[in-house]
Enzyme design. Structure first.
Site, PDB file in Angstrom:
ATOM      1  N   LYS A  41       0.838  -1.205   0.000  1.00 45.65           N
ATOM      2  CA  LYS A  41       0.000   0.000   0.000  1.00 45.65           C
ATOM      3  C   LYS A  41       0.874   1.258   0.000  1.00 45.65           C
ATOM      4  O   LYS A  41       2.078   1.182   0.302  1.00 45.65           O
ATOM      5  CB  LYS A  41      -0.908  -0.026   1.234  1.00 45.65           C
ATOM      6  CG  LYS A  41      -0.158  -0.142   2.546  1.00 45.65           C
ATOM      7  CD  LYS A  41      -1.097  -0.545   3.684  1.00 45.65           C
ATOM      8  CE  LYS A  41      -0.320  -0.693   4.980  1.00 45.65           C
ATOM      9  NZ  LYS A  41      -1.169  -1.102   6.096  1.00 45.65           N
ATOM     10  N   TYR A 251      14.212  30.591   7.217  1.00 42.85           N
ATOM     11  CA  TYR A 251      12.979  31.226   7.697  1.00 42.85           C
ATOM     12  C   TYR A 251      13.007  31.457   9.202  1.00 42.85           C
ATOM     13  O   TYR A 251      13.448  30.577   9.954  1.00 42.85           O
ATOM     14  CB  TYR A 251      11.770  30.356   7.358  1.00 42.85           C
ATOM     15  CG  TYR A 251      11.386  30.385   5.895  1.00 42.85           C
ATOM     16  CD1 TYR A 251      10.995  31.586   5.276  1.00 42.85           C
ATOM     17  CD2 TYR A 251      11.419  29.222   5.127  1.00 42.85           C
ATOM     18  CE1 TYR A 251      10.638  31.604   3.938  1.00 42.85           C
ATOM     19  CE2 TYR A 251      11.058  29.237   3.786  1.00 42.85           C
ATOM     20  CZ  TYR A 251      10.670  30.432   3.192  1.00 42.85           C
ATOM     21  OH  TYR A 251      10.320  30.462   1.873  1.00 42.85           O
TER      22      TYR A 251
HETATM   23  C1  LIG Z   1      -0.233  -2.001   6.783  1.00 41.23           C
HETATM   24  C2  LIG Z   1      -0.702  -3.334   7.196  1.00 41.23           C
HETATM   25  C3  LIG Z   1       0.218  -4.395   7.354  1.00 41.23           C
HETATM   26  C4  LIG Z   1       1.708  -4.190   7.333  1.00 41.23           C
HETATM   27  O1  LIG Z   1       2.119  -3.685   8.586  1.00 41.23           O
HETATM   28  P1  LIG Z   1       3.635  -3.331   8.943  1.00 41.23           P
HETATM   29  O2  LIG Z   1       3.586  -2.894  10.353  1.00 41.23           O
HETATM   30  O3  LIG Z   1       4.056  -2.238   8.017  1.00 41.23           O
HETATM   31  O4  LIG Z   1       4.439  -4.566   8.738  1.00 41.23           O
HETATM   32  C5  LIG Z   1      -0.314  -5.647   7.598  1.00 41.23           C
HETATM   33  N1  LIG Z   1      -1.653  -5.851   7.712  1.00 41.23           N
HETATM   34  C6  LIG Z   1      -2.539  -4.854   7.600  1.00 41.23           C
HETATM   35  C7  LIG Z   1      -3.990  -5.137   7.750  1.00 41.23           C
HETATM   36  C8  LIG Z   1      -2.102  -3.564   7.358  1.00 41.23           C
HETATM   37  O5  LIG Z   1      -2.995  -2.560   7.281  1.00 41.23           O
END
Ligand SMILES: *Cc1c(COP(=O)(O)O)cnc(C)c1O
Length: 348
Positions: A41, A251
């Site tokens: 993702k 800044y």
């Molecule tokens: C994002 C996510 C993962 C991965 O988690 P990490 O902590 O990045 O390893 C696994 N399962 C679900 C349902 C997630 O939303």
């Protein structure tokens, strides 16, 4: 007429394919009898799906998780649709239509989503059960509902709230998840994210879902010697100058020189994901030499002290530290945020 291509940028992100592949294999091995999938993702946590998904696929990964339907197309360029799952599930009828048209697998998160999916297709899906994180998923007491019982569930999943801590929550969620497995038909079960893999074989079930650790994040000490850094970032000096005692930088003049100093303006800023929180106490490096950041981070630039590398000039490249646990400790920006806020300009 031929298209004019843009000249090379003054900042760059490098993804080490060997490290990414090795991280997946290491997490797969740590998952024991379970196989590891991959959370891809948010454009592979900011590193770019076009770069990362083929590497993960070639390493042996065959289950890919995205959050949004809009993220499917980028992953589908590299793997077949039945290996892709959408964690947010079918929120609208159009999502279910898209799943049916593509063959991508929805994760069902509520009775409503289950009804929507049954009404349209009733085909293969995954089911998310909420065992305590209180985010997405059906509750254990909804599993007996006929609308859930009539789903064709491939993977039954839940998600750990505190796997990165030694919390009693982990064992409680494990127990709750185990109880759910008896209540609804499914082909496989999945609980662990990256940190969950490090909690041991009890948490692995049939499929693990690492994200962060694939990309070089280290959520628990057990993973320190296992996980390699994947991403590195460099930015070029675009101007140097000498400032006198009493002059300020950036800044709001938050840094004032107490002596004459040679400083460099570097082509990276918060628009690239180098957030302002990384300014105070932060540094860039050149061949191991430390170049402290002076003043506030701007949108496209930061200024560093050249005292430790007086020979550097415009055009020289500096290393932007991206060892995720180290930078997270230094800056109070989480490892997840360091990755997923990497800006678009770095990804081209
Ligand atoms: C994002 C996510 C993962 C991965 O988690 P990490 O902590 O990045 O390893 C696994 N399962 C679900 C349902 C997630 O939303």
């Amino acid at each position: 007429m031929h298209e004019t291509s843009a000249p090379p940028a003054s900042l760059r992100l490098t993804v080490n394919p060997d490290a990414l592949g090795a991280n997946w294999r290491a997490l797969d091995a740590m998952s024991g009898a379970a196989r590891a999938g991959a959370a891809v993702k948010a454009d592979c946590y900011g590193l770019g799906a076009d770069k990362c998904v083929p590497i993960l696929r070639d390493a042996g990964c065959d289950q890919f998780f995205v959050a949004h339907w809009s993220e499917v197309a980028a992953v589908m360029r590299h793997v077949s649709p039945e290996k892709i799952a959408v964690l947010h599930g079918p929120l609208r009828d159009a999502d279910a239509d898209y799943a049916m048209a593509t063959g991508v697998v929805p994760v069902i998160n509520s009775l409503d989503q289950a009804r929507r999916w049954n009404a349209r297709s009733g085909g293969r899906c995954h089911l998310m059960i909420d065992t305590g994180i209180n985010r997405l998923g059906v509750s254990p007491d909804q599993l007996s509902d006929p609308v859930i019982q009539s789903l064709s569930i491939d993977t039954l999943m839940s998600h750990l709230a505190s796997a990165d801590e030694d919390s009693t929550m982990n064992a409680r969620q494990l127990e709750a998840f185990r109880a759910c497995l008896l209540l609804v038909q499914h082909n496989s079960a999945s609980l662990a994210n990256s940190a969950g893999i490090a909690l041991g074989p009890d948490y692995a079930f049939d499929l693990t879902r690492p994200g962060l650790a694939l990309y070089g994040g280290i959520p628990r000490p057990e993973l320190e010697d296992v996980i390699r850094q994947v991403a590195s970032i460099e930015a070029a000096i675009i101007q140097t100058r000498t400032i006198s005692e009493g002059e300020s930088v950036g800044y709001n003049c938050t840094f004032t020189a107490d002596r004459e100093m040679r400083v460099a303006t570097v082509s990276i800023g918060y628009a690239d994901g180098f957030l302002r929180a990384r300014g105070p106490g932060g540094l860039l490096r050149h061949e191991g030499r430390k170049l402290p950041i002076l003043g506030k981070v701007s949108m496209d630039m930061i200024v560093v002290d050249l005292a430790n590398a007086p020979g550097l000039e415009e055009g020289d490249w500096l290393e932007v530290p991206f060892n995720l646990p180290d930078v997270a400790r230094q800056s109070s920006v989480s490892q997840y945020e360091l990755l997923t806020t990497i800006g678009r300009r770095l990804r081209h």
